[in-house]
Design a protein around this motif. Structure first.
Motif, PDB file in Angstrom:
ATOM      1  N   VAL A 107     -18.946 106.971  79.146  1.00 14.17           N
ATOM      2  CA  VAL A 107     -19.879 107.137  78.025  1.00 14.17           C
ATOM      3  C   VAL A 107     -21.291 107.312  78.567  1.00 14.17           C
ATOM      4  O   VAL A 107     -21.724 106.567  79.454  1.00 14.17           O
ATOM      5  CB  VAL A 107     -19.822 105.903  77.085  1.00 14.17           C
ATOM      6  CG1 VAL A 107     -20.795 106.054  75.920  1.00 14.17           C
ATOM      7  CG2 VAL A 107     -18.404 105.704  76.558  1.00 14.17           C
ATOM      8  N   GLY A 108     -21.983 108.335  78.061  1.00 14.59           N
ATOM      9  CA  GLY A 108     -23.333 108.630  78.549  1.00 14.59           C
ATOM     10  C   GLY A 108     -24.405 107.897  77.769  1.00 14.59           C
ATOM     11  O   GLY A 108     -24.163 107.419  76.647  1.00 14.59           O
ATOM     12  N   LEU A 109     -25.596 107.805  78.344  1.00 15.60           N
ATOM     13  CA  LEU A 109     -26.747 107.212  77.665  1.00 15.60           C
ATOM     14  C   LEU A 109     -26.939 107.927  76.325  1.00 15.60           C
ATOM     15  O   LEU A 109     -26.881 109.154  76.256  1.00 15.60           O
ATOM     16  CB  LEU A 109     -27.998 107.371  78.547  1.00 15.60           C
ATOM     17  CG  LEU A 109     -29.251 106.635  78.084  1.00 15.60           C
ATOM     18  CD1 LEU A 109     -29.041 105.131  78.093  1.00 15.60           C
ATOM     19  CD2 LEU A 109     -30.453 106.996  78.952  1.00 15.60           C
ATOM     20  N   GLY A 110     -27.109 107.174  75.262  1.00 16.38           N
ATOM     21  CA  GLY A 110     -27.173 107.761  73.920  1.00 16.38           C
ATOM     22  C   GLY A 110     -25.858 107.603  73.189  1.00 16.38           C
ATOM     23  O   GLY A 110     -25.767 107.868  72.002  1.00 16.38           O
ATOM     24  N   GLY A 111     -24.809 107.171  73.916  1.00 10.95           N
ATOM     25  CA  GLY A 111     -23.539 106.838  73.264  1.00 10.95           C
ATOM     26  C   GLY A 111     -22.516 107.950  73.207  1.00 10.95           C
ATOM     27  O   GLY A 111     -21.456 107.788  72.603  1.00 10.95           O
ATOM     28  N   GLU A 112     -22.798 109.092  73.832  1.00  8.62           N
ATOM     29  CA  GLU A 112     -21.814 110.181  73.770  1.00  8.62           C
ATOM     30  C   GLU A 112     -20.629 109.885  74.698  1.00  8.62           C
ATOM     31  O   GLU A 112     -20.821 109.543  75.870  1.00  8.62           O
ATOM     32  CB  GLU A 112     -22.461 111.512  74.178  1.00  8.62           C
ATOM     33  CG  GLU A 112     -21.526 112.690  73.947  1.00  8.62           C
ATOM     34  CD  GLU A 112     -22.110 114.017  74.453  1.00  8.62           C
ATOM     35  OE1 GLU A 112     -21.317 114.894  74.791  1.00  8.62           O
ATOM     36  OE2 GLU A 112     -23.344 114.141  74.517  1.00  8.62           O
ATOM     37  N   VAL A 113     -19.406 110.008  74.147  1.00  7.59           N
ATOM     38  CA  VAL A 113     -18.202 109.802  74.953  1.00  7.59           C
ATOM     39  C   VAL A 113     -17.934 111.088  75.727  1.00  7.59           C
ATOM     40  O   VAL A 113     -17.636 112.128  75.148  1.00  7.59           O
ATOM     41  CB  VAL A 113     -16.995 109.434  74.064  1.00  7.59           C
ATOM     42  CG1 VAL A 113     -15.734 109.277  74.910  1.00  7.59           C
ATOM     43  CG2 VAL A 113     -17.275 108.151  73.291  1.00  7.59           C
ATOM     44  N   LEU A 114     -18.051 111.024  77.052  1.00  8.27           N
ATOM     45  CA  LEU A 114     -17.896 112.221  77.879  1.00  8.27           C
ATOM     46  C   LEU A 114     -16.438 112.474  78.224  1.00  8.27           C
ATOM     47  O   LEU A 114     -16.020 113.606  78.414  1.00  8.27           O
ATOM     48  CB  LEU A 114     -18.735 112.078  79.163  1.00  8.27           C
ATOM     49  CG  LEU A 114     -20.249 111.936  78.909  1.00  8.27           C
ATOM     50  CD1 LEU A 114     -20.976 111.492  80.170  1.00  8.27           C
ATOM     51  CD2 LEU A 114     -20.826 113.246  78.390  1.00  8.27           C
ATOM     52  N   GLU A 115     -15.673 111.393  78.325  1.00  6.17           N
ATOM     53  CA  GLU A 115     -14.235 111.535  78.563  1.00  6.17           C
ATOM     54  C   GLU A 115     -13.556 110.237  78.143  1.00  6.17           C
ATOM     55  O   GLU A 115     -14.122 109.158  78.309  1.00  6.17           O
ATOM     56  CB  GLU A 115     -13.947 111.803  80.060  1.00  6.17           C
ATOM     57  CG  GLU A 115     -12.474 112.105  80.307  1.00  6.17           C
ATOM     58  CD  GLU A 115     -12.170 112.405  81.782  1.00  6.17           C
ATOM     59  OE1 GLU A 115     -13.074 112.264  82.623  1.00  6.17           O
ATOM     60  OE2 GLU A 115     -11.011 112.750  82.067  1.00  6.17           O
ATOM     61  N   GLN A 116     -12.350 110.361  77.589  1.00 12.43           N
ATOM     62  CA  GLN A 116     -11.642 109.158  77.141  1.00 12.43           C
ATOM     63  C   GLN A 116     -10.143 109.356  77.288  1.00 12.43           C
ATOM     64  O   GLN A 116      -9.618 110.432  76.994  1.00 12.43           O
ATOM     65  CB  GLN A 116     -11.979 108.878  75.677  1.00 12.43           C
ATOM     66  CG  GLN A 116     -11.268 107.649  75.137  1.00 12.43           C
ATOM     67  CD  GLN A 116     -11.555 107.418  73.653  1.00 12.43           C
ATOM     68  OE1 GLN A 116     -12.601 107.791  73.157  1.00 12.43           O
ATOM     69  NE2 GLN A 116     -10.611 106.818  72.973  1.00 12.43           N
ATOM     70  N   ILE A 117      -9.470 108.324  77.767  1.00 11.21           N
ATOM     71  CA  ILE A 117      -8.002 108.352  77.845  1.00 11.21           C
ATOM     72  C   ILE A 117      -7.475 107.048  77.240  1.00 11.21           C
ATOM     73  O   ILE A 117      -7.946 105.964  77.587  1.00 11.21           O
ATOM     74  CB  ILE A 117      -7.501 108.449  79.309  1.00 11.21           C
ATOM     75  CG1 ILE A 117      -8.140 109.634  80.035  1.00 11.21           C
ATOM     76  CG2 ILE A 117      -5.976 108.562  79.348  1.00 11.21           C
ATOM     77  CD1 ILE A 117      -7.818 109.666  81.519  1.00 11.21           C
ATOM     78  N   ARG A 118      -6.509 107.177  76.331  1.00 11.01           N
ATOM     79  CA  ARG A 118      -5.842 105.988  75.779  1.00 11.01           C
ATOM     80  C   ARG A 118      -4.349 106.171  75.952  1.00 11.01           C
ATOM     81  O   ARG A 118      -3.822 107.247  75.665  1.00 11.01           O
ATOM     82  CB  ARG A 118      -6.195 105.796  74.303  1.00 11.01           C
ATOM     83  CG  ARG A 118      -5.572 104.542  73.677  1.00 11.01           C
ATOM     84  CD  ARG A 118      -5.943 104.384  72.207  1.00 11.01           C
ATOM     85  NE  ARG A 118      -7.344 104.037  72.024  1.00 11.01           N
ATOM     86  CZ  ARG A 118      -7.824 102.797  72.123  1.00 11.01           C
ATOM     87  NH1 ARG A 118      -7.006 101.785  72.393  1.00 11.01           N
ATOM     88  NH2 ARG A 118      -9.100 102.556  71.949  1.00 11.01           N
ATOM     89  N   VAL A 119      -3.682 105.144  76.459  1.00  5.81           N
ATOM     90  CA  VAL A 119      -2.223 105.217  76.592  1.00  5.81           C
ATOM     91  C   VAL A 119      -1.584 104.052  75.840  1.00  5.81           C
ATOM     92  O   VAL A 119      -2.102 102.940  75.845  1.00  5.81           O
ATOM     93  CB  VAL A 119      -1.759 105.183  78.079  1.00  5.81           C
ATOM     94  CG1 VAL A 119      -2.168 106.449  78.800  1.00  5.81           C
ATOM     95  CG2 VAL A 119      -2.298 103.966  78.806  1.00  5.81           C
ATOM     96  N   GLU A 120      -0.493 104.346  75.159  1.00  5.52           N
ATOM     97  CA  GLU A 120       0.237 103.294  74.445  1.00  5.52           C
ATOM     98  C   GLU A 120       1.014 102.474  75.471  1.00  5.52           C
ATOM     99  O   GLU A 120       1.488 102.998  76.475  1.00  5.52           O
ATOM    100  CB  GLU A 120       1.202 103.909  73.432  1.00  5.52           C
ATOM    101  CG  GLU A 120       0.533 104.761  72.366  1.00  5.52           C
ATOM    102  CD  GLU A 120      -0.453 103.965  71.510  1.00  5.52           C
ATOM    103  OE1 GLU A 120      -0.131 102.834  71.121  1.00  5.52           O
ATOM    104  OE2 GLU A 120      -1.560 104.489  71.248  1.00  5.52           O
ATOM    105  N   ARG A 121       1.151 101.198  75.187  1.00 12.73           N
ATOM    106  CA  ARG A 121       1.961 100.342  76.047  1.00 12.73           C
ATOM    107  C   ARG A 121       3.089  99.754  75.217  1.00 12.73           C
ATOM    108  O   ARG A 121       2.906  99.459  74.042  1.00 12.73           O
ATOM    109  CB  ARG A 121       1.126  99.192  76.607  1.00 12.73           C
ATOM    110  CG  ARG A 121       0.047  99.600  77.561  1.00 12.73           C
ATOM    111  CD  ARG A 121      -0.694  98.358  78.029  1.00 12.73           C
ATOM    112  NE  ARG A 121       0.232  97.396  78.609  1.00 12.73           N
ATOM    113  CZ  ARG A 121       0.634  97.414  79.868  1.00 12.73           C
ATOM    114  NH1 ARG A 121       0.178  98.331  80.687  1.00 12.73           N
ATOM    115  NH2 ARG A 121       1.473  96.530  80.326  1.00 12.73           N
TER     116      ARG A 121
END
Ligand code: ZN
Length: 410
Positions: A103-117
């Motif tokens: 996440v960059g300054l200012g709150g922008e999500v630059l990359e995200q990965i979510r995996v179910e468990r």
């Protein structure tokens, strides 16, 4: 000489505080013109110009020529955070999923990965290995490595903020885990790692960027298998002596109720958590997200047993919230996670129970609203947690960065 040193120290302290004020405004609100910064911070125009100059030289902020406007006079340049110049890594360890983000300054999500468990009890070793694997899949991590200023971690458990020690995470089966230490070994990026309860972080995110933006006294209640709360009092998270405050899911509410995973009996979680709702509605208590999807569809279709179970859920929620309203006098109650999804089916009964059981004055003031950031709220809150030391003293990052750049260009 002593006097001059003291004056010098004081002006340096003021300079650093002013830098912090400017960066925080831009991080929270997004791009602002120099004139807006003057109005918001109370600093002089020349002070703003000088301080912004320092940040622009260090690649923390960007100044843009404004588009020519129809109004007379020279338009004020627009200042915005350099999103890619300062970044944090956010990590969420939830019951059903793991997530990492840059996440960059200012709150922008630059990359995200979510995996179910798969649901069940997860060992610390397994989760550390999974996190190492997940961060390895962040394709932008290499690019932003030098811009990384911290790592924030949200955990479904009771965490001590000073060192990230998790005293218990009943829904993972963890007891007394030195998570901060383990993460420092697993994620050796040389930046500070901060750990907090995920409901607290969801509250922080909703406060900065979601449903509670602008409110100073907020109860954030988040549910899935466990139930957590983030309490914002006078604009600040209520952490308690060691950071354990806000464990509202373990507030004793029914002495003749069932045994809770924490070892006690009749905690609020045992009445309003996912398992209780599913069991009352005739589903398997361990059905998880799929069963909740089915339950919501049945509620839409008006299946009587499900509607009765939701009534009971809403009454227990309203009863517990009434106690919290009397204690904390919030302006806003934000319902996240499971409660956010159920909100349209709960709202009416919950309001009635809250009215009935709370004191008239604080009850009348408290408004209930669903969260707006969805399931990513705790992850976004983990990013805000990681940004906090930087926002408090951005000058501490200016020096090392300027030195690195000087070395690189030498
Ligand atoms: Zn409990």
């Amino acid at each position: 000489m002593i006097t001059r040193d003291l004056v010098g120290q004081r002006s340096e302290t003021v300079r650093r505080a002013n830098l912090s004020t400017i960066v925080r405004e831009l991080h929270d609100r997004g791009p602002l013109s120099r004139s807006e910064l003057v109005a918001r911070t109370g600093l002089t125009r020349s002070a703003i110009r000088a301080l912004i100059g320092e940040f622009v030289d260090s690649d923390l902020l960007v100044e843009e020529r404004p588009a020519p406007a129809g109004t007379p006079g020279r338009p004020s340049p627009l200042v915005r955070p350099n999103t890619e110049g300062t970044v944090v890594m956010a990590v969420e360890i939830a019951v059903e999923s793991l997530a990492v983000a840059i996440v960059g300054l200012g709150g922008e999500v630059l990359e995200q990965i979510r995996v179910e468990r798969p649901r069940g009890h997860h060992s610390v070793d397994e989760i550390m290995a999974d996190l190492v694997e997940l961060t390895g899949r962040l394709t932008t991590l290499h690019r932003y490595h030098d811009a990384l200023v911290g790592i924030g971690v949200g955990i479904v458990g009771v965490a001590r903020r000073t060192d990230g020690r998790v005293s218990m995470a009943p829904n993972l089966g963890w007891v007394d885990v030195p998570l901060g230490e383990r993460l420092a070994v697993a994620l050796p990026f040389g930046v500070p790692i901060h750990v907090a309860n995920e409901a607290d972080l969801g509250a922080l995110a909703e406060l900065r960027r979601g449903a509670a933006r602008g409110a100073d006294d907020v109860i954030f209640l988040s549910g899935d298998v466990g139930v957590g709360g983030g309490l914002i009092v006078d604009g600040k998270p209520l952490t308690g002596a060691a950071g354990y405050a806000g464990e509202v899911g373990h507030m004793p509410i029914n002495p003749t109720g069932s045994r809770c995973r924490c070892g006690s009996v009749g905690c609020w979680e045992t009445e309003v958590g996912e398992r209780a709702l599913l069991a009352r509605a005739g589903y398997s208590a361990d059905g998880g997200r799929a069963a909740i999807d089915d339950l919501l569809a049945a509620a839409e279709a008006g299946v009587p047993a499900v509607l009765v179970a939701l009534e009971t859920e809403a009454r227990w929620l309203g009863l517990g919230l009434a106690g919290l309203v009397n204690l904390l006098n919030p302006r806003l109650i934000v319902l996240g996670g499971l409660f956010g999804r159920l909100y349209p089916h709960l709202a009416k009964t919950l309001e009635v129970e809250l009215d009935r059981s709370s004191l008239a004055a604080p009850g009348a003031l408290a408004r209930v609203a669903p969260a707006t950031l969805g399931e990513d709220a705790p992850l976004l809150g983990a990013a805000e947690l990681a940004f906090e030391p930087f926002l408090t003293d951005p000058a501490a990052w200016l020096g090392p960065r300027a030195l690195l750049e000087a070395l690189a260009s030498a």
